[in-house]
Design a protein around this motif. Structure first.
Motif: not given
Lengths: 627, 298
Positions: A222-226, A333-336, B22-24
């Motif tokens: 799952p991709v978290q951050y680019v 995972a990293t998806r909402s 990523a979330q903040f």
């Protein structure tokens, strides 16, 4: 040195905190100042001896009330291993906490007070451990000092709990008799229980195999951050949650479906040759494709289910009951994504393991729900992959986490317990149903009768198989194409891998349904004789066979008469606890509400029953009258 | 032999850092100059490599720092191209936000809570990444990775979100913020072993050295301008090292000859006192830490 995370569950008085205190103390993980702080606090409470439990009861409110109210984490290590303990309170109202603690653990210690034996909550803890797919369970039978270190007491509790364990889905369970207070069999072998030859608690914790809960086969990223420091570099940061990947391997990105190849796996020190489950890495790919947070990188030939609806077990964690008419945020995972409740299938009575009709869930309730999603998710079944099979629900108004979920798969529109409605069938992704080369209608014309499925349900010993055999003989004699599928027979081959747990019974009846459907399409009058105790499981074949061609026959017989007949000696074994989960004795039977036919075999003879079924088939135009 | 448990802890901490970014909208990394915050800076570099750390470091300066930590701080920030923001307790005193404690045991430890909360508000920080670990103290054993704070910066132990699997819920209303603790599952020994494994530079006062010290109620305090002697006390030259580097007025040293990382690890592994045990501020009352945490202390 490796790492074992475990969780502990027990009620207030089972001595859980004392056990943890003992583990820390005897493995020399308590520092002098902590020890002195406990000495001071013990003196204040005035209970004389050093109270090891004070070591773990963290917050002041808890110390004052003398109970633990939340999950607390403890750390200790031995030369073999580092341990992380999720210490969770065991009262009934704190199911939520045990679920939380168990979600990251590989082993659960369940404490049982030897004086009380197996209580409702001991079962509750075992059930939660099985729900969370805990690979290992250690049942610590504590306070052996207070029952005179009696082997008999120990054996009784072990037998009791084993019986329960067989009804739920637990692979590995170990029992150890201990006294946390006196230190018997916690770190040191006890000299007072010569009859016990097994490991101590610490020895078991040090040697149990770790990492078994991790899926090392299915690559999921799952991709978290680019990460894009400049025009020349574009990397995708995340954790390999299962499987592994190496540069040069082909990948596909979900949901776009774009394909590429891994170029490199980047780290500050050096590039990595292979990233494995649990590694936090940065992946670069060969093609310039659009990938963002929430996407998932997988292999082309090994993909999760891509679905806009899910079927899941949930534990409700909020004081506010669930409302079925509102939207939730589902974080996976990293998806909402936004989610609405499509269907409440049932609530589990954790104490009886019965499934109950439910409209809503309150704090600590566990049950099964289908959700409809605003956007697709990429999921695996929780039992196959903890990381891509789990999610949380968030209340968009309060932002609180209100539920934990374990995915079974894409929703199959299972009818709720107590209310049968329509349903759809699961289909493997990427498979197209091709109609048979010779259509059923042509076969039916040639053979002179129509195809049908007769589903006989009823208690063991009610006469299903006997009637099925007589019926098939009668039909065959008159030239009808027939097939019979017997519940006992399929357990030898087709379903030989299944147990009698609730989930496996469902799978058993699904497989029989699908097999019946194939015979149906081939033109046969297919007779299925199956206990099939759950309404929703019987709703499945009804839905995949055309209307007017499916006949549910309730072979009804008084339970006492069935017990008396007992053709295979099964009731005797069930009553002797040799067989568990036996319908009518230790597992429920949900009678059909509107069967096409009801046969009361304590009133009718076998021939009379066959007559009635044939009459039914004739009335519905399946075949000509055979007389 | 591979240190599987350190690899797992590192991977977890990196995951948390990335999840925060990523979330903040506006994270910051709380930087004290101590070994834990140096480990955090190292992990943050690894988490976003080859990009620079995407959030600033925030140092709440009591003005009572060990000079060694400031020297290393400034050098490190320059070396890795990080952004550093410093807010001082002195400013808060000057602006009348807080009043300096009086007496021989006066400390700015409580005062820095106000400076910190003011800084978070001023900088509109919505997630402050801290180096606290659950093994440090009983009240911290229940702390979350993503720890919710209300609009007053307060921590309510009864109103924390359950954290399941590796799914972290950082949703918040305007004005609320989170404290993020990537090192939650680390122990003091893990920190030291990781520093050794990764070759992370730490301030020299962690290693054994000679210094003028005073023994005050069992706590060894270093000679500096902010401490005056009481009746019967004298400065004494001792061979010591520090296990934490907080405010000089309340950070106790231990007598030690451990001069290398290997020797420190040896010493920590067999230590009889937890590292916070040498801090005068925790000894004030049984529930000292819990009280400070509720008010916004890290």
């Amino acid at each position: 040195m490796d790492l074992l995370r475990f969780t502990t569950a027990g009620s207030v008085d089972d001595g859980k905190s004392t056990l943890i205190g003992r583990l820390l103390y005897d493995s020399r993980s308590i520092h002098q100042d902590q020890y002195e702080a406990i000495e001071r606090a013990s003196a204040v409470q005035g209970n004389g001896a050093i109270n090891l439990a004070l070591l773990t009861d963290g917050l002041r409110a808890e110390r004052e009330q003398g109970i633990t109210i939340d999950v607390a984490y403890r750390y200790f290590s031995t030369p073999q291993r580092k341990f992380i303990i999720a210490d969770t309170p065991g009262h009934i109202q704190y199911t939520r906490n045990m679920v939380t603690g168990a979600s990251t653990a590989e082993l659960a210690i369940i404490l049982i007070d030897a004086r009380n034996g197996v209580l409702q909550q001991s079962r509750r803890h075992g059930f939660i451990a099985s729900l969370l797919q805990m690979p290992h369970i250690l049942v610590a039978i504590n306070k052996m000092d207070l029952v005179g270190y009696s082997e008999e007491v120990y054996r009784e509790i072990v037998a009791d709990y084993r019986e329960f364990v067989q009804r739920v889905d637990i692979d590995d369970v170990v029992f150890i008799p201990i006294s946390a207070l006196e230190g018997d069999n916690v770190v040191e072998q006890s000299g007072r229980m010569d009859w016990y030859r097994g490991p101590t608690i610490l020895h078991h914790l040090e040697t149990v195999k770790v990492g078994e809960g991790r899926n090392v086969v299915d690559f999921r990223f799952p991709v978290q951050y680019v990460i894009r420091p400049n025009q020349n570099f574009r990397g995708y940061a995340g954790q390999v949650v299962s499987g592994s990947i190496a540069p040069g391997e082909d990948i596909v990105v979900l949901p776009s479906g774009q394909e590429s190849r891994v170029h490199s796996i980047v780290r500050m020190e050096d590039d990595i040759q292979r990233a494995r489950a649990g590694d936090s890495v940065v992946i670069t790919v060969e093609d310039d494709i659009d990938i963002g947070r929430g996407d998932m990188i997988v292999r082309r030939r090994n993909q999760p289910q891509i679905t806009r609806s899910i079927d899941a077990d949930i534990c409700w964690m909020s004081e506010q009951p669930m409302k079925t008419n509102r939207r939730w945020i589902l974080q996976h995972a990293t998806r909402s994504v936004q989610a609405v409740v499509g269907n409440v299938i049932y609530r589990m009575n954790v104490d009886t393991l019965h499934r109950e009709t439910a409209d809503t869930f309150g704090l600590n309730d566990i049950g099964r729900i289908e959700f409809e999603l605003a956007d697709p998710l990429f999921v695996d079944a929780y039992r196959v992959n903890r990381e891509t099979g789990s999610f949380i629900l968030i209340d968009p108004d309060t932002n609180n986490t209100v539920a934990a979920g374990m995915i079974r798969g894409a929703a199959q529109h299972v009818p709720p317990v107590g209310r049968v409605t329509t349903m759809e069938r699961p289909v493997s992704p990427g498979v197209v149903w091709d109609d048979l080369y010779i259509p059923r209608e042509e076969r039916e014309r040639q053979q002179g009768h129509q195809a049908a499925v007769i589903w006989m349900t009823g208690l063991s010993g009610s006469g299903k198989s006997t009637i099925a055999r007589a019926l098939e003989k009668r039909l065959f004699k008159h030239g009808a194409r027939t097939m019979s599928i017997d519940g006992d027979q399929v357990r030898h081959g087709l379903c030989g891998d299944l147990s009698f747990s609730e989930a496996d019974r469902t799978e058993n009846s699904r497989r029989v349904s699908e097999a019946a459907r194939l015979f149906f399409e081939q033109g046969s009058i297919t007779i299925c004789a199956l206990v099939s105790p759950y309404r929703q499981d019987r709703a499945y074949p009804r839905h995949i066979i055309p209307e007017e061609r499916f006949f549910e026959v309730h072979v009804d017989c008084d339970l006492e008469i069935c017990k008396d007949r007992d053709p295979k000696g099964l009731y005797r074994k069930a009553l002797d606890h040799e067989i568990l989960d036996f319908t009518g004795i230790s597992a429920p039977y949900e009678p059909p509400e509107n069967p096409e036919l009801l046969l009361q075999t304590h009133v009718l003879s076998v021939e009379e029953c066959v007559d009635q079924i044939v009459a039914m088939l004739v009335t519905h135009g399946i075949m000509q009258d055979i007389d | 032999m591979r240190n599987i448990h350190l690899e797992r802890l590192e991977s977890e901490a990196i995951y948390i850092m990335r999840e925060t970014a990523a979330q903040f909208e506006r994270p910051c990394l709380m930087f004290s100059g101590g070994k834990d915050s140096l480990v955090m800076v190292h992990l943050a570099r690894k988490a976003f490599w080859p990009a620079p750390i995407p959030f600033p470091l925030l140092h709440v300066d009591t003005g009572h720092n060990f000079p060694e930590t400031l020297e290393l701080r400034d050098r490190l920030v320059k070396e890795i191209g990080a952004k550093l923001i410093v807010r001082t307790v002195q400013e808060s005193i000057d602006r009348g936000r807080v009043k300096e404690e009086k007496g021989p045991n006066a400390s700015r430890n409580m005062l820095q809570i106000t400076t910190l909360l003011d800084a978070l508000k001023e900088l509109k920080v919505d997630s402050a990444i801290g180096g606290a670990r659950r093994d440090e103290e009983k009240a911290r054993a229940k702390e979350r990775f993503f720890s919710h704070r209300d609009r007053f910066g307060q921590w309510d132990p009864k109103n924390q979100r359950p954290e399941l699997w590796h799914i972290f819920n950082g949703r918040r209303h305007a004005g609320e913020h989170f404290r993020i603790f990537p090192l939650s599952n680390w122990t003091e020994l893990d920190i030291w072993e990781y520093i050794l494994m990764q070759g992370i530079e730490i301030p020299s006062m962690y290693f054994s050295h000679e210094r003028e010290m005073v023994d005050r109620d069992g706590v060894l305090l270093a000679k500096c301008d902010y401490i005056s002697l009481l009746d019967g006390e004298t400065w004494k030259r001792e061979t010591i090292r520090f296990r934490t580097v907080g405010d000089m007025t309340c950070t106790g040293a231990i007598r030690s000859t451990a001069a290398t990382l290997e020797e420190i690890i040896e010493e920590v592994a067999s230590a009889r006192v937890t590292e916070r045990g040498a801090r005068a501020d925790d000894m004030r009352s049984e529930a000292a830490m819990e009280d400070r945490k509720k008010q916004g202390y890290f």
